[in-house]
Design a protein around this motif. Sequence first.
Motif, short mmCIF file in Angstrom:
data_model
loop_
_atom_site.label_atom_id
_atom_site.label_comp_id
_atom_site.label_asym_id
_atom_site.label_seq_id
_atom_site.Cartn_x
_atom_site.Cartn_y
_atom_site.Cartn_z
N GLU A 255 -1.71 -0.14 0.57
CA GLU A 255 -0.68 -1.35 0.28
C GLU A 255 -0.45 -1.60 -1.43
OE1 GLU A 255 -2.33 -4.72 2.30
OE2 GLU A 255 -1.50 -4.04 4.14
N SER A 256 -1.50 -1.28 -2.12
CA SER A 256 -1.38 -1.53 -3.65
C SER A 256 -0.32 -0.44 -4.38
CB SER A 256 -2.87 -1.09 -4.08
OG SER A 256 -3.27 0.17 -4.27
N GLY A 257 -0.19 0.81 -3.36
CA GLY A 257 0.82 1.71 -4.00
C GLY A 257 0.35 2.57 -5.16
N GLY A 258 -1.01 2.28 -5.38
CA GLY A 258 -1.80 3.46 -6.22
C GLY A 258 -2.91 3.92 -5.68
N ARG A 259 -3.54 4.97 -6.14
CA ARG A 259 -4.54 5.59 -5.55
C ARG A 259 -5.49 5.92 -6.86
NH1 ARG A 259 -5.35 9.89 -0.62
NH2 ARG A 259 -7.45 10.11 -0.71
N ARG A 260 -6.64 5.99 -6.79
CA ARG A 260 -7.75 6.08 -7.99
C ARG A 260 -8.07 7.28 -8.39
NH1 ARG A 260 -13.63 3.34 -7.87
NH2 ARG A 260 -13.83 5.25 -6.50
N THR A 366 -2.74 6.72 -9.65
CA THR A 366 -1.60 7.35 -9.47
C THR A 366 -0.68 6.40 -8.69
OG1 THR A 366 -2.03 8.20 -7.40
CG2 THR A 366 -2.77 9.66 -8.97
N ALA A 367 0.82 6.70 -9.26
CA ALA A 367 1.73 5.95 -8.70
C ALA A 367 2.19 6.20 -7.28
CB ALA A 367 2.97 6.30 -9.56
N THR A 368 1.34 7.08 -6.60
CA THR A 368 1.63 7.16 -5.24
C THR A 368 0.38 7.23 -4.41
OG1 THR A 368 2.52 8.95 -3.39
CG2 THR A 368 1.48 9.70 -5.44
N THR A 369 0.21 6.89 -2.98
CA THR A 369 -0.93 7.12 -2.23
C THR A 369 -0.79 8.32 -1.22
OG1 THR A 369 0.11 5.44 -0.43
CG2 THR A 369 -1.19 4.53 -2.15
N ALA A 370 0.20 8.95 -1.29
CA ALA A 370 0.02 10.30 -0.46
C ALA A 370 -0.74 11.35 -0.80
CB ALA A 370 1.63 10.74 -0.47
N TRP A 371 -1.32 11.68 0.17
CA TRP A 371 -2.70 12.54 -0.14
C TRP A 371 -2.34 13.68 -1.06
CZ3 TRP A 371 -6.43 14.90 3.97
CH2 TRP A 371 -7.53 15.32 3.34
N THR A 372 -1.50 14.45 -0.49
CA THR A 372 -0.95 15.78 -1.18
C THR A 372 -0.64 15.67 -2.52
OG1 THR A 372 0.96 15.80 0.28
CG2 THR A 372 -0.95 16.95 1.15
N VAL A 373 0.24 14.63 -2.69
CA VAL A 373 1.08 14.26 -3.81
C VAL A 373 -0.41 14.03 -4.91
CG1 VAL A 373 2.81 13.20 -5.03
CG2 VAL A 373 3.05 13.88 -2.72
N TYR A 374 -1.10 13.06 -4.39
CA TYR A 374 -2.12 12.60 -5.25
C TYR A 374 -2.93 13.56 -5.71
CZ TYR A 374 -7.03 10.90 -5.82
OH TYR A 374 -8.15 10.67 -6.12
N GLU A 375 -3.33 14.58 -4.73
CA GLU A 375 -4.38 15.89 -5.31
C GLU A 375 -3.71 16.60 -6.28
OE1 GLU A 375 -7.21 16.15 -4.71
OE2 GLU A 375 -7.72 14.92 -3.12
#
Length: 422
Positions: A255-260, A366-375
């Motif tokens: 929900e935050s829209g960012g992944r650490r 990151t500006a996305t939480t999608a797993w593959t995009v984040y990696e």
Amino acid sequence: MQRLTDAIPALAGVPYADTLLALLALILGAALASWITRRVLLRIVRKLVQASPMHWDDALLASGVLSRLAHVVPALVISSGIAFVPGLPEATVLVVRNVAHAYMVLTVALALGNLFNALGDLYARDADRARTRPIKGYLQVAKLVVFLIAAVLAIAALIDRSPLILLSGLGAMTAVLLLVFKDTILSLVASVQLSGNDMLRVGDWIEMPALDADGDVIDIALNTVKVQNWDKTITTIPTYRLISESFKNWRGMEESGGRRIKRALLIDQSSVRFLEPAERDALRRIALIDGYLDAKRRELEEWNAQLEAAGKDPVNTRRVTNLGTFRAYVEAYLRAHPQIRQDMTLMVRQLEPGATGVPLQVYCFTATTAWTVYEGIQSDIFDHLLAVLPEFGLRLFQAPGGADVTAALARLQAQDGQPDAT
């Protein structure tokens, strides 16, 4: 028809002929009532439902509520007509009537169970509401209560006693019932807490290492919660264990829209040193840190000038290090990265040095939480940092491998004048 009319007087002298004829008529009447209900009335209702613009009646029809209730009609005919069959013992009439009543009670209970299923299907059509506030557990509790009441009423009908007598006897069985339905009671309380506190929804990514659960919640029922792990296996968790034990819910991250990103580069301590003025000037070609180097140069010149004026030893002067400059570069690089959230915590910090070097930790989102995009974003960032590290005269710490040992032996043999073994 004429033959049947002529045969009736002939049967007048046969024992129990009138009883058999009445039973046959009752059975035919019940069959006729069932046929009319199922073949005529239900078809009319089905056509009316199909023509209706509403959707709730479609769910009722599809769940089989009406077809289940249709079974009550023949049982009602038998229950009402058995008393009019001549020659039957009173005990037989009572047994048949009680069995018919018990059958009607169980049929109505099954129809109510189908009704609850229809309500669940209607509720699930609103995907957002069903995901945030699932009611499957409550519907299962309602069905359990209905079937318990139906069981009491059916037993009371079979033994021809008041249901209150059975209910009064249940008080002595409270301890047994609590033991039998212990998990159900615990799960009911847990379901209320999970739903009331919005702790779990269908679609949430949860992690529960104690039960090897790490994946998306696909179903929340009264007694169990199903989690589809990332390897596509299914882990079934008792609902009450989600209250009695801890689990991690990643919904807040989504929900935050960012992944650490929280990863460190292990810098070889022997490569950390002061930068010579020429080296410092050469690094100004890097656009991201030219401003930092100019500001640092002015700051250090002012500081060192004060030391000289005070007659302090030159050893007290401050100088720029390659590690500090690299840390400033990494932070500037992240500040300029289009796929890094600038409104969330962003820092590059040095952790406590250890046997494996000096950890330089990157901490950002990151500006996305999608797993593959984040990696992919994380990998691109560290690919760049690893490649640019030698520009600052730094090395990563790495334990010696087979190639390192072979190269060292080769150099020793070369120094001793022996032929190169490699």
